[in-house]
Design an enzyme around this catalytic site. Structure first.
Site, short mmCIF file in Angstrom:
data_model
loop_
_atom_site.label_atom_id
_atom_site.label_comp_id
_atom_site.label_asym_id
_atom_site.label_seq_id
_atom_site.Cartn_x
_atom_site.Cartn_y
_atom_site.Cartn_z
N ASP A 169 11.98 1.28 -3.58
CA ASP A 169 10.60 0.82 -3.57
C ASP A 169 10.20 0.34 -4.96
O ASP A 169 11.06 0.04 -5.80
CB ASP A 169 9.68 1.95 -3.09
CG ASP A 169 8.49 1.44 -2.27
OD1 ASP A 169 7.61 0.82 -2.87
OD2 ASP A 169 8.48 1.65 -1.04
N HIS A 215 2.68 1.92 -4.20
CA HIS A 215 3.35 1.70 -2.91
C HIS A 215 4.40 2.78 -2.64
O HIS A 215 4.40 3.43 -1.59
CB HIS A 215 3.97 0.31 -2.91
CG HIS A 215 4.49 -0.16 -1.60
ND1 HIS A 215 5.75 0.14 -1.15
CD2 HIS A 215 3.93 -0.93 -0.64
CE1 HIS A 215 5.94 -0.43 0.04
NE2 HIS A 215 4.85 -1.08 0.37
N SER A 244 5.09 -1.09 5.97
CA SER A 244 5.59 -0.25 4.87
C SER A 244 5.25 1.22 5.09
O SER A 244 5.93 2.10 4.57
CB SER A 244 4.99 -0.70 3.53
OG SER A 244 5.60 -1.86 3.07
#
Length: 548
Positions: A82, A304, A473
């Site tokens: 990521d 994220h 995601s």
């Protein structure tokens, strides 16, 4: 890596919250697009449809309560490829993987794996001087920058036969690039106008009501007896409930965020002259190169990856924060995904690093539509398969039919064979109605395996904070968490068996839903191979039966 841009503004449809922008509102607000109210539980995705009021979660709480309560779990190592993870987060620090063979900060590659001081994982977007890439160009931008000098202004017949495949790629890339420039230019104008006018309207309403904040409490019971003004506040209150915002100030923040993301797309993602790769100092075209990067596994913006990690395995034993899906997990941070399109070389190396350092499952919440070094990624995926490692991949947020448009890494190899050790995941919402398929999610009866909760998912954020994000995601780590739970309680399961259990336990759902990106109603079961949503309870039930 990309969120739906921005997630909940789709529910507002970018229509103005304030149709008449004056200090005293006199006209009812425009009706927002229909949207379900957020479930009472912030972690709705852990709930059970039968026992929790029809909320379309994965039945995790029920599985732990009824099936796993007295069973012993074993540790499972999950790699998260990521943008980086906040390893000091209060709900993550206990579960972060620590390389037992490496001594922190001594400048020596103690375990001789080629990566010095990789105590928490590795960063393939960093340079030897400690700097890191954050913004990157899109893959079509990088390709166009390389191909444009070779083919601009030429016809196909004027190009040597041996070069025509590359010319065809140039034409395809140029169209995709031009379409994105047009789309983002229009979006920048629309977002800018919407933000400015709504900000003006909000300020006018604050002054009229004599308040400093337009939150749900104020809008539900405004300090005015003016009938028309109360009608306005009632409409705005309903809009906040439907879209999950706490206040109009939060709506404006989301609009501003969308405006900035679009501007960044123009300034970096679609900038033909932008190239941050010298920061890394590697040989970008050499897919065999392994010795680059640095030890900074958080990077400049770990939002994220931190959110993804929390969904998978946030500490279930600290009686604080949230509950990860998996109970006994270690999270390995492998940083390879910038704000923009990831490079194939980095993805291939990230997969190999994770496999070589013991990861049993890899979460891959990223994707793109051009893959110039595709063979290197496929070779790494095949390598992971030889080591029994399962890959979980997000389907993407462009509401595309992946049976018609290929997203990479693809669930099919270049030779046409299906990737045996990968699950591709679309995103679902919380209510079993026409909104069940998240409006941003990619889909495909052949190339998307299954759906999982991915709309307004509450998880960890940097700085020991928490919040909602939406996207495939978020759906991918839900499935990764299920895979890790199954592996933890049934450690003998192979990657192939994990995949089979997860897919077979997703029962087809025949609700008529809006096909993502349109108002067309389709059977939810037609949007993926399984036609269903993952379910931990049913997966555990299947795992308890003898393996074929």
């Amino acid at each position: 890596m990309a969120f739906p841009l921005p997630s909940r503004l789709r529910l507002l449809g970018l229509s103005l919250l304030f149709p008449v922008l004056v200090s005293a509102q006199t006209t009812p607000p425009a009706s927002p697009s229909p949207a379900p109210a957020a479930p009472a539980s912030p972690q709705w995705y852990l709930l059970d449809a039968q026992q929790d009021g029809g909320v379309m979660g994965i039945s995790a709480n029920r599985a732990y309560r009824e099936l796993l309560r007295d069973k012993v779990s074993t540790p499972v190592l999950v790699a998260v490829i990521d943008a980086g993870i906040d390893t000091a987060h209060a709900d993550l620090k206990r579960i972060m993987w620590h390389n037992p063979r490496e001594i922190a900060g001594n400048g020596v590659d103690d375990d001789k794996n080629g990566y010095t001081d990789d105590v928490w994982g590795w960063n393939f977007l960093g340079g030897p001087d400690g700097r890191n890439i954050n913004q990157e160009a899109l893959e079509e931008t990088r390709l166009l920058a390389r191909l444009k000098p070779l083919y601009q202004g030429k016809t196909r017949t004027a190009v040597p036969a041996a070069k025509r495949p590359e010319y065809d790629l140039y034409v395809k890339v140029k169209k995709a690039y031009d379409d994105k420039v047009k789309e983002n230019t229009q979006r920048l104008q629309e977002y800018g106008q919407a933000y400015a006018e709504n900000a003006q309207g909000a300020e006018g309403l604050k002054q009229t009501l004599g308040v400093s904040r337009l939150d749900t409490a104020t809008l539900r019971n405004p300090p005015t007896q003016d009938a028309e003004l109360r009608q306005v506040t009632r409409g705005l209150y309903q809009t906040l409930l439907q879209t999950g915002f706490a206040s109009l100030d939060d709506v404006l923040m989301e609009m501003k965020k969308g405006l900035q993301e679009t501007k960044d797309q123009m300034d970096y993602g679609l900038n033909l002259s932008y190239n941050p790769r010298p920061i890394v100092g590697d040989r970008p075209d050499d897919v065999k190169q392994r010795d680059y990067g640095n030890r900074d596994v958080a990077g400049p913006d770990p939002m994220h990856g931190t959110h993804v990690a929390g969904i998978i395995g946030a500490d279930r034993e600290n009686n604080a924060g949230i509950l990860g899906v998996a109970p006994n997990v270690q999270i390995m941070s492998v940083r390879a995904i910038p704000d923009g399109d990831e490079r194939d070389k980095d993805v291939a190396n990230a997969i190999r690093y994770a496999v070589d350092n013991g990861a049993q499952i890899i979460n891959m919440s990223f994707g793109k539509y051009f893959s110039p070094q595709r063979p290197a990624v496929e070779e790494a995926i095949r390598y992971a398969n030889t080591k029994g490692v399962l890959l979980i991949h997000s389907a993407g947020n462009e509401n595309n039919n992946l049976d018609q448009v290929t997203q990479y890494p693809s669930p099919t190899f270049q030779n046409g064979q299906s990737v045996p050790n990968m699950i591709t995941v679309g995103a679902s919402a919380s209510t079993n109605d026409e909104t069940l398929a998240a409006d941003f999610s990619n889909y495909g009866k052949l190339r998307v395996d299954v759906f999982a909760p991915g709309n307004q998912i509450y998880s960890t954020l940097p700085g020991s904070k928490y919040g909602n994000l939406s996207g495939t995601s978020m759906a991918s780590p839900v499935v990764t968490g299920i895979a890790a739970t199954l592996k933890s309680y049934f450690p003998q399961l192979t990657a192939a068996q994990l995949k089979r259990l997860i897919l077979e336990s997703a029962q087809p759902i025949h609700t008529k839903v809006r096909q993502p990106g349109s108002n067309k109603l389709v059977d939810f079961s037609t949007l993926s191979r399984t036609g269903g949503i993952v379910n931990l309870y049913r997966a555990v039930q299947l795992a308890q039966q003898p393996m074929p």
